[in-house]
Motif scaffolding. Structure first.
Motif, PDB file in Angstrom:
ATOM      1  N   LEU A 182      54.965  59.705 -34.775  1.00  0.00           N
ATOM      2  CA  LEU A 182      56.317  59.211 -35.032  1.00  0.00           C
ATOM      3  C   LEU A 182      57.239  60.358 -35.446  1.00  0.00           C
ATOM      4  O   LEU A 182      58.371  60.459 -34.968  1.00  0.00           O
ATOM      5  CB  LEU A 182      56.277  58.132 -36.120  1.00  0.00           C
ATOM      6  N   VAL A 183      56.755  61.234 -36.321  1.00  0.00           N
ATOM      7  CA  VAL A 183      57.562  62.380 -36.762  1.00  0.00           C
ATOM      8  C   VAL A 183      57.841  63.327 -35.594  1.00  0.00           C
ATOM      9  O   VAL A 183      58.962  63.829 -35.438  1.00  0.00           O
ATOM     10  CB  VAL A 183      56.844  63.127 -37.913  1.00  0.00           C
ATOM     11  N   ILE A 184      56.843  63.559 -34.739  1.00  0.00           N
ATOM     12  CA  ILE A 184      57.036  64.428 -33.574  1.00  0.00           C
ATOM     13  C   ILE A 184      58.090  63.831 -32.632  1.00  0.00           C
ATOM     14  O   ILE A 184      58.927  64.553 -32.080  1.00  0.00           O
ATOM     15  CB  ILE A 184      55.694  64.640 -32.837  1.00  0.00           C
ATOM     16  N   LYS A 185      58.050  62.522 -32.459  1.00  0.00           N
ATOM     17  CA  LYS A 185      59.060  61.860 -31.619  1.00  0.00           C
ATOM     18  C   LYS A 185      60.457  62.034 -32.214  1.00  0.00           C
ATOM     19  O   LYS A 185      61.423  62.280 -31.479  1.00  0.00           O
ATOM     20  CB  LYS A 185      58.718  60.378 -31.488  1.00  0.00           C
ATOM     21  N   ILE A 186      60.565  61.945 -33.524  1.00  0.00           N
ATOM     22  CA  ILE A 186      61.864  62.084 -34.184  1.00  0.00           C
ATOM     23  C   ILE A 186      62.404  63.504 -34.020  1.00  0.00           C
ATOM     24  O   ILE A 186      63.589  63.697 -33.718  1.00  0.00           O
ATOM     25  CB  ILE A 186      61.754  61.708 -35.675  1.00  0.00           C
ATOM     26  N   LEU A 245      57.778  52.775 -38.424  1.00  0.00           N
ATOM     27  CA  LEU A 245      56.969  52.441 -39.596  1.00  0.00           C
ATOM     28  C   LEU A 245      56.684  50.944 -39.655  1.00  0.00           C
ATOM     29  O   LEU A 245      55.587  50.516 -40.029  1.00  0.00           O
ATOM     30  CB  LEU A 245      57.682  52.893 -40.872  1.00  0.00           C
ATOM     31  N   LYS A 246      57.680  50.155 -39.263  1.00  0.00           N
ATOM     32  CA  LYS A 246      57.507  48.696 -39.263  1.00  0.00           C
ATOM     33  C   LYS A 246      56.444  48.283 -38.238  1.00  0.00           C
ATOM     34  O   LYS A 246      55.613  47.420 -38.521  1.00  0.00           O
ATOM     35  CB  LYS A 246      58.850  48.030 -38.958  1.00  0.00           C
ATOM     36  N   ASN A 247      56.464  48.918 -37.071  1.00  0.00           N
ATOM     37  CA  ASN A 247      55.481  48.599 -36.034  1.00  0.00           C
ATOM     38  C   ASN A 247      54.071  49.036 -36.416  1.00  0.00           C
ATOM     39  O   ASN A 247      53.085  48.416 -35.997  1.00  0.00           O
ATOM     40  CB  ASN A 247      55.880  49.245 -34.704  1.00  0.00           C
ATOM     41  N   ILE A 248      53.975  50.111 -37.192  1.00  0.00           N
ATOM     42  CA  ILE A 248      52.667  50.570 -37.649  1.00  0.00           C
ATOM     43  C   ILE A 248      52.066  49.582 -38.645  1.00  0.00           C
ATOM     44  O   ILE A 248      50.844  49.489 -38.789  1.00  0.00           O
ATOM     45  CB  ILE A 248      52.783  51.981 -38.272  1.00  0.00           C
ATOM     46  N   GLY A 249      52.940  48.831 -39.307  1.00  0.00           N
ATOM     47  CA  GLY A 249      52.470  47.832 -40.264  1.00  0.00           C
ATOM     48  C   GLY A 249      52.828  48.134 -41.701  1.00  0.00           C
ATOM     49  O   GLY A 249      52.350  47.455 -42.612  1.00  0.00           O
ATOM     50  N   LEU A 250      53.680  49.136 -41.918  1.00  0.00           N
ATOM     51  CA  LEU A 250      54.084  49.465 -43.275  1.00  0.00           C
ATOM     52  C   LEU A 250      55.143  48.483 -43.763  1.00  0.00           C
ATOM     53  O   LEU A 250      55.959  47.995 -42.966  1.00  0.00           O
ATOM     54  CB  LEU A 250      54.626  50.891 -43.346  1.00  0.00           C
TER      55      LEU A 250
END
Length: 301
Positions: A182-186, A245-250
């Motif tokens: 996710l961070v790499i995509k950002i 983050l929401k999709n990951i489940g956080l």
């Protein structure tokens, strides 16, 4: 006749690109990567890694763990999963340090080196007297800058992730790889959008570094905290982070990332859908490059 001329022009641009882009990529990437300021920013960006290594070697023997399917799962002092605690540390550091601070400074410095330095070295005068269009001059440099910036930020993110997550063992490192992705995509979309904006500034003004800092402070730091945040790049980066983050489940809310505004005395979620956010940032990158090409063509030597 007009269509034929346009087709011929496109064909000429394509043919030129095969000869122009490789040497520009080599020259510009070399200039960016040997610039001492680039490595100063990289060292600053990786400072938390030294702290992470010290923490690991200082307290590694004190960690509590249990064997689960042959793997060691480590726990923090409060009994919670250690990789969850370290994940939060990585997210905070990467968001505040890499994305919002070093990433922006890197984009400002790269754009100044790629565009304005050509005027300082007087090479832009030569380029402007050739059949090469202004869009080609700026576009190939922009692509090179995006590749270099993304490579540096992504590599630094991977190093930081491994060092910070080291305390949670192999299990913890593998368990949170979605956060790293996710961070790499950002940082990829940050590179696309910010470098385009700062290349635009460099194409029009003689002091792009100073103006870039002013833009960052006023627009991306102050305006992004207001109800007009949807006209900032920060809003779209935060939207991608929030949705990921929401999709990951956080358990996260739009308010945690400032993605809300007051409408009729009610708090409204204004987070942009991730696909839309990505398309907007690609549009910003390409649009500012085209706009910058016009400025480049009109700028006086």
């Amino acid at each position: 006749c007009l269509t034929v001329n346009n087709a011929m022009e496109i064909s000429n641009v394509f043919n030129r690109s095969k000869n122009l882009f490789p040497p520009i990529l080599k020259d510009c990437s070399q200039r960016l990567l040997v610039n001492p300021l680039t490595w100063v920013l990289v060292v600053i960006m990786l400072l938390p890694c030294f702290l992470g290594l010290w923490f690991y070697y200082e307290f590694s023997d004190e960690r509590q763990f249990e064997e689960v399917d042959g793997e060691k799962v480590y726990y923090g002092t409060d009994g919670g999963l250690l990789h969850v605690e370290l994940r939060e540390a990585f997210l905070n550091l990467s968001s505040l340090f890499i994305v919002k601070f070093i990433g922006v400074l890197l984009a400002i410095m790269f754009s100044s080196e790629l565009i304005n330095e050509e005027f300082n070295r007087k090479t832009m005068q030569i380029l402007r007297t050739t059949p090469i269009m202004s869009l080609e001059i700026i576009f190939y440099r922009y692509v090179t800058g995006v590749l270099c910036m993304f490579g540096i930020l992504a590599s630094s993110s991977i190093i930081m992730y491994i060092v910070i997550m080291l305390g949670s063992g192999i299990h913890g490192i593998i368990e949170e790889l979605e956060i790293l992705w996710l961070v790499i995509k950002i940082v990829l979309f940050e590179s696309i959008a910010y470098l385009g904006i700062f290349c635009l500034i460099s194409a029009y003004f003689e002091r792009p570094f100073l103006l870039g800092i002013v833009y960052w402070i006023i627009w991306e730091m102050i305006v992004s905290g207001t109800q007009y945040q949807q006209i900032t790049v920060s809003h779209y980066l935060e939207s991608i982070l929030f949705d990921g983050l929401k999709n990951i489940g956080l358990s996260v809310t739009a308010e945690d990332y400032g993605l809300t505004k007051i409408v009729n005395n009610e708090v409204v979620n204004i987070a942009t859908e991730p696909i839309t956010a990505m398309l907007v940032m690609i549009g910003i990158g390409l649009g500012t490059v085209v706009w910058g090409a016009r400025g480049l063509g009109n700028r006086q030597f």
